[in-house]
Write a protein that holds these residues in place. Structure first.
Motif, mmCIF file in Angstrom:
data_model
loop_
_atom_site.group_PDB
_atom_site.id
_atom_site.type_symbol
_atom_site.label_atom_id
_atom_site.label_comp_id
_atom_site.label_asym_id
_atom_site.label_seq_id
_atom_site.Cartn_x
_atom_site.Cartn_y
_atom_site.Cartn_z
ATOM 1 N N GLY A 1 -11.046 3.317 17.816
ATOM 2 C CA GLY A 1 -10.780 2.529 16.470
ATOM 3 C C GLY A 1 -9.239 2.475 16.140
ATOM 4 O O GLY A 1 -8.463 2.331 17.008
ATOM 5 N N MET A 2 -8.906 2.562 14.758
ATOM 6 C CA MET A 2 -7.735 2.484 14.452
ATOM 7 C C MET A 2 -6.884 3.854 14.746
ATOM 8 O O MET A 2 -5.674 3.853 14.558
ATOM 9 N N PHE A 3 -7.725 4.696 15.127
ATOM 10 C CA PHE A 3 -7.015 6.380 15.586
ATOM 11 C C PHE A 3 -6.006 5.734 16.688
ATOM 12 O O PHE A 3 -5.160 6.613 17.091
ATOM 13 N N ARG A 4 -6.135 4.638 17.395
ATOM 14 C CA ARG A 4 -5.152 4.270 18.454
ATOM 15 C C ARG A 4 -3.860 4.106 17.973
ATOM 16 O O ARG A 4 -2.706 4.423 18.464
ATOM 17 N N TRP A 5 -3.656 3.786 16.677
ATOM 18 C CA TRP A 5 -2.329 3.613 15.917
ATOM 19 C C TRP A 5 -1.794 4.395 14.944
ATOM 20 O O TRP A 5 -0.872 4.584 14.761
ATOM 21 N N VAL A 6 -2.876 4.841 14.096
ATOM 22 C CA VAL A 6 -2.441 5.956 13.138
ATOM 23 C C VAL A 6 -3.186 7.388 13.145
ATOM 24 O O VAL A 6 -4.486 7.425 13.730
ATOM 25 N N SER A 7 -2.546 8.315 12.697
ATOM 26 C CA SER A 7 -3.345 9.637 13.041
ATOM 27 C C SER A 7 -4.307 9.535 11.785
ATOM 28 O O SER A 7 -5.310 10.429 11.657
ATOM 29 N N SER A 8 -4.339 8.739 10.731
ATOM 30 C CA SER A 8 -5.183 8.706 9.576
ATOM 31 C C SER A 8 -5.854 7.525 9.205
ATOM 32 O O SER A 8 -5.627 6.816 8.177
ATOM 33 N N ALA A 9 -6.658 7.178 10.176
ATOM 34 C CA ALA A 9 -7.364 5.791 10.285
ATOM 35 C C ALA A 9 -8.252 5.622 9.171
ATOM 36 O O ALA A 9 -8.349 4.451 8.455
ATOM 37 N N ASN A 10 -8.856 6.714 8.627
ATOM 38 C CA ASN A 10 -9.848 6.373 7.533
ATOM 39 C C ASN A 10 -8.816 6.153 6.247
ATOM 40 O O ASN A 10 -9.268 5.323 5.367
ATOM 41 N N TYR A 11 -7.956 7.009 5.884
ATOM 42 C CA TYR A 11 -6.917 6.651 4.818
ATOM 43 C C TYR A 11 -6.337 5.063 4.909
ATOM 44 O O TYR A 11 -6.439 4.441 4.031
ATOM 45 N N PHE A 12 -5.873 4.829 6.162
ATOM 46 C CA PHE A 12 -5.300 3.289 6.274
ATOM 47 C C PHE A 12 -6.669 2.228 5.806
ATOM 48 O O PHE A 12 -6.560 1.432 5.278
ATOM 49 N N GLY A 13 -8.069 2.657 6.425
ATOM 50 C CA GLY A 13 -9.279 1.742 5.892
ATOM 51 C C GLY A 13 -9.356 1.583 4.457
ATOM 52 O O GLY A 13 -9.423 0.624 3.658
ATOM 53 N N GLU A 14 -9.052 2.763 3.978
ATOM 54 C CA GLU A 14 -9.375 2.848 2.264
ATOM 55 C C GLU A 14 -8.172 2.152 1.739
ATOM 56 O O GLU A 14 -8.520 1.309 0.652
ATOM 57 N N PHE A 15 -7.064 2.310 2.103
ATOM 58 C CA PHE A 15 -5.716 1.836 1.454
ATOM 59 C C PHE A 15 -6.111 0.090 1.648
ATOM 60 O O PHE A 15 -5.702 -0.630 0.687
ATOM 61 N N VAL A 16 -6.423 -0.361 2.711
ATOM 62 C CA VAL A 16 -6.730 -2.014 2.951
ATOM 63 C C VAL A 16 -7.609 -2.339 2.238
ATOM 64 O O VAL A 16 -7.712 -3.414 1.572
ATOM 65 N N GLU A 17 -8.879 -1.428 1.769
ATOM 66 C CA GLU A 17 -9.724 -1.927 0.984
ATOM 67 C C GLU A 17 -9.118 -2.344 -0.555
ATOM 68 O O GLU A 17 -9.686 -3.447 -0.804
ATOM 69 N N TRP A 18 -8.387 -1.622 -1.017
ATOM 70 C CA TRP A 18 -8.202 -1.614 -2.246
ATOM 71 C C TRP A 18 -6.787 -2.597 -2.386
ATOM 72 O O TRP A 18 -6.702 -3.038 -3.517
ATOM 73 N N VAL A 19 -6.291 -2.949 -1.349
ATOM 74 C CA VAL A 19 -5.497 -4.013 -1.357
ATOM 75 C C VAL A 19 -6.133 -5.361 -1.336
ATOM 76 O O VAL A 19 -5.877 -6.215 -2.142
ATOM 77 N N GLY A 20 -7.158 -5.259 -0.763
ATOM 78 C CA GLY A 20 -8.110 -6.455 -0.590
ATOM 79 C C GLY A 20 -8.664 -6.598 -2.030
ATOM 80 O O GLY A 20 -8.730 -7.806 -2.425
ATOM 81 N N PHE A 21 -9.240 -5.541 -2.789
ATOM 82 C CA PHE A 21 -9.559 -5.840 -4.165
ATOM 83 C C PHE A 21 -8.587 -6.453 -5.031
ATOM 84 O O PHE A 21 -9.046 -7.141 -5.859
ATOM 85 N N ALA A 22 -7.411 -5.771 -5.040
ATOM 86 C CA ALA A 22 -6.182 -6.266 -5.561
ATOM 87 C C ALA A 22 -6.058 -7.790 -5.489
ATOM 88 O O ALA A 22 -5.776 -8.575 -6.355
ATOM 89 N N VAL A 23 -6.324 -8.121 -4.369
ATOM 90 C CA VAL A 23 -6.003 -9.853 -4.164
ATOM 91 C C VAL A 23 -7.110 -10.527 -4.555
ATOM 92 O O VAL A 23 -7.110 -11.321 -4.993
ATOM 93 N N LEU A 24 -8.495 -10.148 -4.362
ATOM 94 C CA LEU A 24 -9.525 -10.885 -4.586
ATOM 95 C C LEU A 24 -9.640 -11.014 -6.110
ATOM 96 O O LEU A 24 -10.247 -11.840 -6.768
ATOM 97 N N THR A 25 -9.116 -9.853 -6.838
ATOM 98 C CA THR A 25 -9.352 -10.054 -8.515
ATOM 99 C C THR A 25 -7.855 -10.664 -8.978
ATOM 100 O O THR A 25 -7.858 -11.082 -9.886
ATOM 101 N N TRP A 26 -6.836 -10.717 -7.948
ATOM 102 C CA TRP A 26 -5.797 -11.073 -8.373
ATOM 103 C C TRP A 26 -5.263 -10.420 -9.699
ATOM 104 O O TRP A 26 -4.833 -11.239 -10.691
ATOM 105 N N SER A 27 -5.363 -9.251 -9.993
ATOM 106 C CA SER A 27 -4.839 -8.507 -11.187
ATOM 107 C C SER A 27 -4.063 -7.413 -11.018
ATOM 108 O O SER A 27 -3.847 -6.823 -9.868
ATOM 109 N N TRP A 28 -3.315 -7.207 -12.115
ATOM 110 C CA TRP A 28 -2.538 -6.116 -12.041
ATOM 111 C C TRP A 28 -3.004 -4.721 -12.062
ATOM 112 O O TRP A 28 -2.591 -3.696 -11.294
ATOM 113 N N SER A 29 -4.192 -4.533 -12.575
ATOM 114 C CA SER A 29 -5.213 -3.313 -12.584
ATOM 115 C C SER A 29 -5.510 -2.976 -11.190
ATOM 116 O O SER A 29 -5.336 -1.808 -10.696
ATOM 117 N N GLY A 30 -5.809 -4.270 -10.379
ATOM 118 C CA GLY A 30 -6.079 -3.999 -8.892
ATOM 119 C C GLY A 30 -4.883 -3.501 -7.935
ATOM 120 O O GLY A 30 -5.011 -2.477 -7.341
#
Length: 254
Positions: free
Chosen positions: A182-211
């Motif tokens: 998986g993403m461990f090919r490129w980063v040592s903490s792929a699970n954290y990368f995935g979680e960060f991507v999740e909440w970037v997505g949430f910020a975009v889909l709500t288009w909000s400062w809180s996100g």
């Protein structure tokens, strides 16, 4: 109310920067970085459940008390938010293997942040967002479509990475191993990368400062830990790990 909410967002953004800097000097002592100096501990299963379930419950209460509870767009936001925390609170802890421990101090800080975050996200979505902003037409906007795709991609990466980590050891084994796939090919903490991507997505889909503040907090909390974990891998596995050329949390960048 709006002014107080805006102040809360500013304070939380500033605190995120402070936490980001502080965590380069003080490791959050759980998981692979468990440190007894954090005090009394409980099992990881109990720790994750106790730490993550309050945000799920509070978000549910905020939704039920809102006049917007049956509007399509807020319902979609709620579903995605709760999907993450249902998995994190009620599924993830019971998939954990081994006898890992988590300090009560870490759990208490996690609960505090999660409750504040529920107020930030639920407060904006169900109470403070301008009337008529999140109509059903919002579900056809580019930010919702792109943000949702990014959120789902992040969640898939996070879940797959957690699964890889869980299957590194056989029952009774306490050694550490280098994760692959998986993403461990490129980063040592792929699970954290995935979680960060999740909440970037949430910020975009709500288009909000809180996100956006939540995405900032996610990075501030996880990036320094990812750096510490990468150093731990280097210390334990030496050139075997360094030859992989992995970054800590952001592929090719950091």
């Amino acid at each position: 109310m709006q002014q107080a909410f805006n102040i809360l967002l500013i304070v939380m953004a500033v605190l995120a920067v402070v936490v980001f800097i502080a965590l380069f000097f003080v490791d959050a002592g759980y998981g692979m970085l468990l440190n007894r100096k954090w005090g009394k501990t409980v099992s990881n299963k109990v720790g994750w459940f106790v730490m993550e379930s309050p945000v799920f419950l509070l978000m549910t209460v905020l939704w039920l008390m809102s006049d917007r509870r049956f509007e399509a767009a807020p319902l979609c936001f709620l579903f995605l938010f709760q999907l993450h925390y249902f998995q994190r609170a009620f599924i993830f802890p019971f998939l954990l293997k081994g006898r890992g421990r988590m300090p009560l101090a870490i759990i208490a800080m996690g609960i505090l942040f999660n409750m504040v975050n529920a107020v930030m996200q639920g407060g904006w979505i169900f109470y403070l967002a301008p009337e008529g902003l999140y109509t059903s037409a919002w579900l056809k906007t580019p930010q919702f479509i792109v943000g949702t795709a990014v959120f789902i991609a992040g969640m898939v990466i996070n879940l797959r990475s957690d699964r890889i980590i869980r299957h590194l050891r056989r029952p009774g084994d306490t050694r550490h191993y280098i994760p692959y796939g998986g993403m461990f090919r490129w980063v040592s903490s792929a699970n954290y990368f995935g979680e960060f991507v999740e909440w970037v997505g949430f910020a975009v889909l709500t288009w909000s400062w809180s996100g956006a503040v939540f995405a900032l907090w996610t990075f501030a909390n996880l990036a320094p830990r990812a750096v510490s974990l990468r150093k731990r891998y280097e210390a334990e596995f030496g050139d075997e790990f360094r030859r992989l050329g992995r970054k800590s949390i952001l592929p090719f960048i950091f």
